[in-house]
Scaffold this active site. Structure first.
Site, PDB file in Angstrom:
ATOM      1  N   ASP A  11       0.817  -1.203   0.066  1.00 16.27           N
ATOM      2  CA  ASP A  11       0.028  -0.033   0.108  1.00 16.27           C
ATOM      3  C   ASP A  11       0.958   1.174  -0.140  1.00 16.27           C
ATOM      4  O   ASP A  11       2.211   0.949   0.147  1.00 16.27           O
ATOM      5  CB  ASP A  11      -0.709   0.130   1.205  1.00 16.27           C
ATOM      6  CG  ASP A  11      -1.715   1.240   1.298  1.00 16.27           C
ATOM      7  OD1 ASP A  11      -2.385   1.518   0.226  1.00 16.27           O
ATOM      8  OD2 ASP A  11      -1.978   1.744   2.363  1.00 16.27           O
ATOM      9  N   SER A  12       0.179   2.333  -0.052  1.00 12.26           N
ATOM     10  CA  SER A  12       0.918   3.710   0.042  1.00 12.26           C
ATOM     11  C   SER A  12       1.488   4.004   1.442  1.00 12.26           C
ATOM     12  O   SER A  12       2.355   4.595   1.667  1.00 12.26           O
ATOM     13  CB  SER A  12       0.136   4.717  -0.475  1.00 12.26           C
ATOM     14  OG  SER A  12      -0.823   5.017   0.492  1.00 12.26           O
ATOM     15  N   CYS A  74      -4.115  -1.630  -1.736  1.00 15.77           N
ATOM     16  CA  CYS A  74      -4.513  -0.394  -1.945  1.00 15.77           C
ATOM     17  C   CYS A  74      -5.173  -0.633  -3.037  1.00 15.77           C
ATOM     18  O   CYS A  74      -5.310  -1.194  -4.337  1.00 15.77           O
ATOM     19  CB  CYS A  74      -2.992  -0.012  -2.514  1.00 15.77           C
ATOM     20  SG  CYS A  74      -3.325   1.585  -3.273  1.00 15.77           S
ATOM     21  N   GLU A 154      -2.483   8.930   8.367  1.00 17.24           N
ATOM     22  CA  GLU A 154      -0.867   9.085   8.280  1.00 17.24           C
ATOM     23  C   GLU A 154      -0.459   9.814   9.303  1.00 17.24           C
ATOM     24  O   GLU A 154       0.861   9.707   9.911  1.00 17.24           O
ATOM     25  CB  GLU A 154      -0.360   9.251   6.769  1.00 17.24           C
ATOM     26  CG  GLU A 154      -0.797   8.206   5.787  1.00 17.24           C
ATOM     27  CD  GLU A 154       0.284   6.981   6.029  1.00 17.24           C
ATOM     28  OE1 GLU A 154       1.259   7.000   6.548  1.00 17.24           O
ATOM     29  OE2 GLU A 154      -0.110   5.889   5.693  1.00 17.24           O
ATOM     30  N   CYS A 186     -10.964   2.844   0.306  1.00 13.54           N
ATOM     31  CA  CYS A 186      -9.269   3.160   0.397  1.00 13.54           C
ATOM     32  C   CYS A 186      -8.931   2.270   1.730  1.00 13.54           C
ATOM     33  O   CYS A 186      -9.878   2.374   2.769  1.00 13.54           O
ATOM     34  CB  CYS A 186      -9.275   4.325   0.657  1.00 13.54           C
ATOM     35  SG  CYS A 186      -7.555   4.706   1.198  1.00 13.54           S
ATOM     36  N   HIS A 188      -6.985   2.769   3.741  1.00 15.07           N
ATOM     37  CA  HIS A 188      -7.018   3.843   5.250  1.00 15.07           C
ATOM     38  C   HIS A 188      -8.145   3.874   6.006  1.00 15.07           C
ATOM     39  O   HIS A 188      -7.766   4.371   7.110  1.00 15.07           O
ATOM     40  CB  HIS A 188      -6.232   4.892   4.629  1.00 15.07           C
ATOM     41  CG  HIS A 188      -4.807   4.929   4.479  1.00 15.07           C
ATOM     42  ND1 HIS A 188      -4.317   4.602   3.281  1.00 15.07           N
ATOM     43  CD2 HIS A 188      -3.677   5.354   5.218  1.00 15.07           C
ATOM     44  CE1 HIS A 188      -2.910   4.679   3.233  1.00 15.07           C
ATOM     45  NE2 HIS A 188      -2.686   5.244   4.464  1.00 15.07           N
TER      46      HIS A 188
HETATM   47  N1  DGL Z   1      -4.532   3.088   0.815  1.00 11.46           N
HETATM   48  C1  DGL Z   1      -4.695   3.417  -0.575  1.00 11.46           C
HETATM   49  C2  DGL Z   1      -5.974   2.909  -1.355  1.00 11.46           C
HETATM   50  O1  DGL Z   1      -6.655   2.005  -0.618  1.00 11.46           O
HETATM   51  C3  DGL Z   1      -4.089   4.592  -1.022  1.00 11.46           C
HETATM   52  C4  DGL Z   1      -4.378   5.552  -0.166  1.00 11.46           C
HETATM   53  C5  DGL Z   1      -3.405   6.979  -0.748  1.00 11.46           C
HETATM   54  O2  DGL Z   1      -2.293   6.945  -0.526  1.00 11.46           O
HETATM   55  O3  DGL Z   1      -3.899   7.893  -1.284  1.00 11.46           O
HETATM   56  O4  DGL Z   1      -6.372   3.478  -2.083  1.00 11.46           O
END
Ligand code: DGL
Length: 289
Positions: A11-12, A74, A154, A186, A188
């Site tokens: 993931d990011s 992600c 984050e 997402c 996150h």
């Molecule tokens: N967690 C990621 C996703 O599911 C990327 C979130 C990001 O860095 O913008 O899209």
């Protein structure tokens, strides 16, 4: 032996840990290698070409380190890079989180009114809308971009007033459209489930695609005879492309276990982005802009 390999997740940032948590619960014997591309977080506003190129570079990195299955933890990578990755690495199964999230949402939704909270990049691809309508053409889908959410997670501000007010802002169109099921599109966003569900209220069901994704991973490993039956203690190795402390603190808090085995790697050294220019991707990119 390939069954001794690891499940590679990326993931990011910390978002893909929602997938890792599910793996630790549903596939407790499996080894995991995880890469957080914190050098590039947030992915949400980046160009689709960049996302594809990062995803392919990370996939190659994880396969070189023994991944027997790649889970794109992600949504943006899943929306844009799944098919290029499958073409480029045909010997290793690669799955994403979107189809699984859609299946889970349609299973619980009684009225087909589905809201999707996601990053700008994922919303621009309409991957969720398209996948939902493929399975249920009469569904009603409202997609909402939430650019403030990932930076808040984050920064360890998931429980802040800012998170609460962003949740109010982003939930408005979904509440107006009477959505009864909301996909956290997402990885996150499950970190923000408290704030989101306080705004949504009790009658709305939140879907975390990580759960169904790991069910899919388990089925795939089982049918490919790749499940690890060795009985060895599973190993968890984490890589991050930025300074390690933040990831370790936040990740340990979320996983309820201390993140050890954390290694910092760099783009241009251990990791190389992969250039990818295929017509279909170009078209996807154009339609996403
Ligand atoms: N967690 C990621 C996703 O599911 C990327 C979130 C990001 O860095 O913008 O899209």
């Amino acid at each position: 032996m390939k069954s001794k390999g690891s499940i590679g997740v990326f993931d990011s940032g910390v978002g893909g840990l929602t997938v890792v948590k599910q793996i630790s619960q549903k596939l407790p014997r499996e080894n995991v290698i995880y890469l957080a591309d914190e050098a590039h977080v947030p992915y949400g506003e980046r160009h689709p070409y960049e996302i594809i190129s990062f995803a392919l570079g990370i996939t190659r990195f994880l396969i070189e380190r023994g991944a027997k299955l790649i889970v794109m933890g992600c949504n943006m990578s899943s929306a844009l890079a799944l098919s290029p990755a499958r073409k480029l690495f045909p010997d290793t199964p690669v799955i994403g989180v979107i189809e699984a999230g859609v299946r889970a949402a349609l299973r619980v939704s009684r009225d087909g009114k589905i809201g999707v909270l996601a990053t700008t990049g994922t919303v621009n691809t309409h991957a969720y809308r398209d996948a939902i309508l493929r399975l249920n053409p009469s569904a009603m889908v409202v997609e909402q971009a939430c650019p403030k959410f990932v930076p808040l997670v984050e920064a360890d501000m998931a429980d802040s007033e800012e998170a609460e007010s962003a949740a109010h802002e982003y939930m408005k169109p979904l509440l107006s459209a009477d959505c009864s099921t909301i996909i956290l599109g997402c990885t996150h966003y499950p970190f923000l489930a408290g704030a989101i569900s306080r705004v949504a209220g009790k009658h709305i069901t939140l879907i975390d695609p990580a759960e169904e994704t790991v069910v899919e991973a388990a089925n795939l490993l089982s049918s490919s005879k790749l499940l690890d039956f060795s009985g060895d203690e599973p190993s968890y190795i984490f890589f991050t492309t930025a300074k390690t402390e933040k990831f370790a603190d936040l990740g340990s808090k979320f996983l309820n276990r201390e993140i050890q085995n954390l290694v910092e790697v760099s783009w241009g050294k251990e990791l190389g982005a992969v250039e990818w220019q295929e017509k279909t991707v170009e078209q996807t990119t154009k339609s996403a802009l």
